[in-house]
Design a protein around this motif. Structure first.
Motif, PDB file in Angstrom:
ATOM      1  N   ASP A   1      -4.289  16.227   2.561  1.00 20.58           N
ATOM      2  CA  ASP A   1      -4.367  16.537   1.478  1.00 20.58           C
ATOM      3  C   ASP A   1      -3.091  15.326   0.392  1.00 20.58           C
ATOM      4  OD1 ASP A   1      -4.822  18.058   1.367  1.00 20.58           O
ATOM      5  OD2 ASP A   1      -4.175  19.251   1.005  1.00 20.58           O
ATOM      6  N   GLY A   2      -3.492  13.770   1.405  1.00 26.75           N
ATOM      7  CA  GLY A   2      -2.994  12.593   1.053  1.00 26.75           C
ATOM      8  C   GLY A   2      -3.432  12.124   0.059  1.00 26.75           C
TER       9      GLY A   2
ATOM     10  N   SER B   1     -11.671   0.421   3.362  1.00 23.18           N
ATOM     11  CA  SER B   1     -11.103   1.643   3.232  1.00 23.18           C
ATOM     12  C   SER B   1     -11.837   2.077   4.373  1.00 23.18           C
ATOM     13  CB  SER B   1     -11.106   2.728   1.922  1.00 23.18           C
ATOM     14  OG  SER B   1     -10.617   3.731   2.207  1.00 23.18           O
ATOM     15  N   SER B   2     -10.510   2.574   5.795  1.00 20.49           N
ATOM     16  CA  SER B   2     -10.753   3.350   6.846  1.00 20.49           C
ATOM     17  C   SER B   2      -9.965   4.210   7.222  1.00 20.49           C
ATOM     18  CB  SER B   2     -10.906   2.501   8.193  1.00 20.49           C
ATOM     19  OG  SER B   2     -10.230   1.734   8.577  1.00 20.49           O
ATOM     20  N   PHE B   3      -8.346   4.581   6.065  1.00 21.44           N
ATOM     21  CA  PHE B   3      -7.332   5.248   6.805  1.00 21.44           C
ATOM     22  C   PHE B   3      -8.432   6.401   5.913  1.00 21.44           C
ATOM     23  CE2 PHE B   3      -3.755   7.514   6.647  1.00 21.44           C
ATOM     24  CZ  PHE B   3      -3.347   6.967   7.722  1.00 21.44           C
ATOM     25  N   TYR B   4      -8.253   7.895   6.652  1.00 17.16           N
ATOM     26  CA  TYR B   4      -8.592   9.424   5.983  1.00 17.16           C
ATOM     27  C   TYR B   4      -7.529   9.968   5.575  1.00 17.16           C
ATOM     28  CZ  TYR B   4     -10.951  13.944   5.858  1.00 17.16           C
ATOM     29  OH  TYR B   4     -11.788  14.687   5.540  1.00 17.16           O
TER      30      TYR B   4
ATOM     31  N   TYR C   1       1.219  -1.592   0.156  1.00 17.34           N
ATOM     32  CA  TYR C   1       0.074   0.213  -0.367  1.00 17.34           C
ATOM     33  C   TYR C   1       0.653   1.284  -0.653  1.00 17.34           C
ATOM     34  CZ  TYR C   1       0.264  -0.131   4.773  1.00 17.34           C
ATOM     35  OH  TYR C   1       0.919   0.002   6.483  1.00 17.34           O
ATOM     36  N   GLU C   2       0.434   1.969  -0.948  1.00 19.33           N
ATOM     37  CA  GLU C   2       1.206   3.648  -0.659  1.00 19.33           C
ATOM     38  C   GLU C   2       0.658   4.664   0.139  1.00 19.33           C
ATOM     39  OE1 GLU C   2       3.569   4.849  -4.584  1.00 19.33           O
ATOM     40  OE2 GLU C   2       1.457   6.280  -4.473  1.00 19.33           O
ATOM     41  N   LEU C   3       0.779   5.850   0.553  1.00 11.30           N
ATOM     42  CA  LEU C   3       0.841   6.203   1.204  1.00 11.30           C
ATOM     43  C   LEU C   3       1.571   7.911   1.167  1.00 11.30           C
ATOM     44  CD1 LEU C   3       0.111   5.522   5.017  1.00 11.30           C
ATOM     45  CD2 LEU C   3      -1.691   6.378   2.925  1.00 11.30           C
ATOM     46  N   GLY C   4       0.999   8.834   0.003  1.00  8.10           N
ATOM     47  CA  GLY C   4       1.562  10.099  -0.183  1.00  8.10           C
ATOM     48  C   GLY C   4       1.744  11.298   0.333  1.00  8.10           C
ATOM     49  N   ASN C   5       2.258  12.427   0.911  1.00  7.18           N
ATOM     50  CA  ASN C   5       1.921  13.381   2.149  1.00  7.18           C
ATOM     51  C   ASN C   5       1.812  12.886   3.377  1.00  7.18           C
ATOM     52  OD1 ASN C   5       2.830  16.236   1.742  1.00  7.18           O
ATOM     53  ND2 ASN C   5       0.243  16.405   1.732  1.00  7.18           N
TER      54      ASN C   5
END
Length: 406
Positions: free
Chosen positions: A337-338, A329-332, A131-135
């Protein structure tokens, strides 16, 4: 060749090193503060100063280029052999149907959606799911330091000063175990291999399985993450919780884990908020901080956009097949602005896809080669500075010969 010059420092005695102190009874005492007469104390140790000639300078840069250029080509070929596919599912991508089903508009809500990968190029086993997360700045100093390693090893129950600024629950005001910003911002999205369709072959092999064990570092699993001291668990069949755990005192509970009933007991459970209570939908009380998804999350990333391993498929995915994942999906991410994405990727002999390391080696090798060629051309034109050196205590003398200058 590399020539060496020996140099020594010379100690000069100063009259100020000797002080005369007058005391009572017209007595005088001479105090000598001069260091002992040894090369170290008198700063007379010899040293070797390399003097690089044009030949050695050119040779050094040539060696650097000979090493770095082939390594750069190898790294680029290895990176090009990696097959990677990515789908963004935070509701801001170009797929409107997927965006509507996965988009979270408010903190504390969740949605279920399905993401389908159409395999464009054969992926050799094992195929890794990230899984990729940005910002998301896990490298921020305040964030990265907000953890208690002693508490994560199960030695301390209560938070310590390393947990600042988050040591107690904002809701219940109880001490957190584990404490800190990293542990309490855990990535809560869950992924499940929902369906697989291989239209090219029909070999009768079993359906692929998403393995979620063995994804964390072995040293982390064995030494750095342990349940708190006093924690007890036991497989419990046809017995009461107290009987399974040997007559403990306090709150005893049971839960289903891997299809079986387990009894567990945490010390001071009524006074401390443990990880399974903070994330009841993600963390089993049987595993707690030993959950591998949690361990992977606790190893902070160095960049604001990063990928973390969620599992792997130990089967080759042929070109033309489709793989569908069920996403809870539950991660806000909209609040900072991610963005979120799901990544399927293979690996090479040097790791995953890395488009930067190979070109970096090529640039360093190319620059070194250009410098070597430049020095070689200049040396033939005899425009280098001539150096005269001698074995003495005198400073190094330089002579500049500009007779060949045009």
């Amino acid at each position: 060749m590399v020539r060496f010059r020996k140099s020594r420092s010379v100690y000069t005695e100063n009259s100020s090193d000797v002080n005369v102190i007058e005391g009572e009874g017209n007595r005088s005492e001479e105090t000598n503060r001069r260091p002992k007469d040894t090369p170290f104390r008198q700063q007379e140790l010899t040293m070797e100063v390399p003097i690089f000639t044009p030949f050695t300078t050119i040779a050094i840069f040539l060696v650097i280029s000979v090493v770095f250029l082939p390594v750069g080509v190898y790294l680029m070929n290895q990176s090009a052999s990696v097959v990677e596919q990515k789908i963004r599912y935070d509701g801001l991508n170009s797929l409107p149907i997927l965006s509507d089903s996965c988009k979270i508009v408010q903190q504390g809500t969740s949605k279920t959606c399905y993401i389908t990968f159409e395999i464009e190029k054969t992926m050799e086993a094992p195929v890794y799911l990230y899984y990729e997360l940005g910002n998301f700045f896990q490298n921020h100093r305040s964030y990265a330091r907000s953890r208690s390693s002693v508490q994560l090893r199960g030695i301390n129950l209560l938070p310590d000063s390393f947990c600042d600024p988050l040591s107690h629950s904002v809701i219940s005001e109880k001490p957190l175990n584990p404490c800190g910003l990293i542990a309490n911002s855990f990535f809560t999205d869950k992924f499940e291999l929902y369906s697989f369709n291989n239209s090219n072959i029909d070999d009768g092999s079993s359906e692929p399985v998403l393995n979620e064990t063995g994804i964390a570092w072995q040293t982390d699993r064995e030494y750095r993450f342990k349940q708190p001291e006093g924690f007890k668990k036991s497989l419990c069949v046809n017995s009461t919780c107290e009987e399974c755990l040997g007559g403990i005192t306090g709150t005893c509970n049971t839960t289903l884990f891997n299809g079986e009933t387990w009894a567990y007991w945490y010390p001071d459970d009524d006074e401390i908020d443990y990880l399974y209570e903070i994330y009841p939908d993600n963390i089993s009380p049987i595993l707690g901080v030993e959950d591998e998804h949690f361990i992977v999350w606790m190893r902070t990333a160095s960049l604001s956009t990063f990928e973390k391993l969620y599992g792997f498929i130990d089967r080759t995915l042929e070109k033309g097949s489709t793989v569908q994942f069920k996403v809870e999906s539950s991660f806000y991410v909209a609040g900072f602005d991610g963005h979120k994405a799901l990544v399927l990727s293979t690996t090479s002999e040097v790791g995953g896809y890395n488009p930067f390391l190979g070109p970096l080696y090529l640039v360093v090798g190319g620059v070194a080669l250009l410098i070597a060629v430049y020095f070689a051309a200049m040396s033939k034109r005899k425009r280098f500075v001539k150096i005269r050196y001698q074995h003495s205590n005198e400073p190094l003398m330089l002579e500049i010969d500009l007779s060949h200058r045009r």
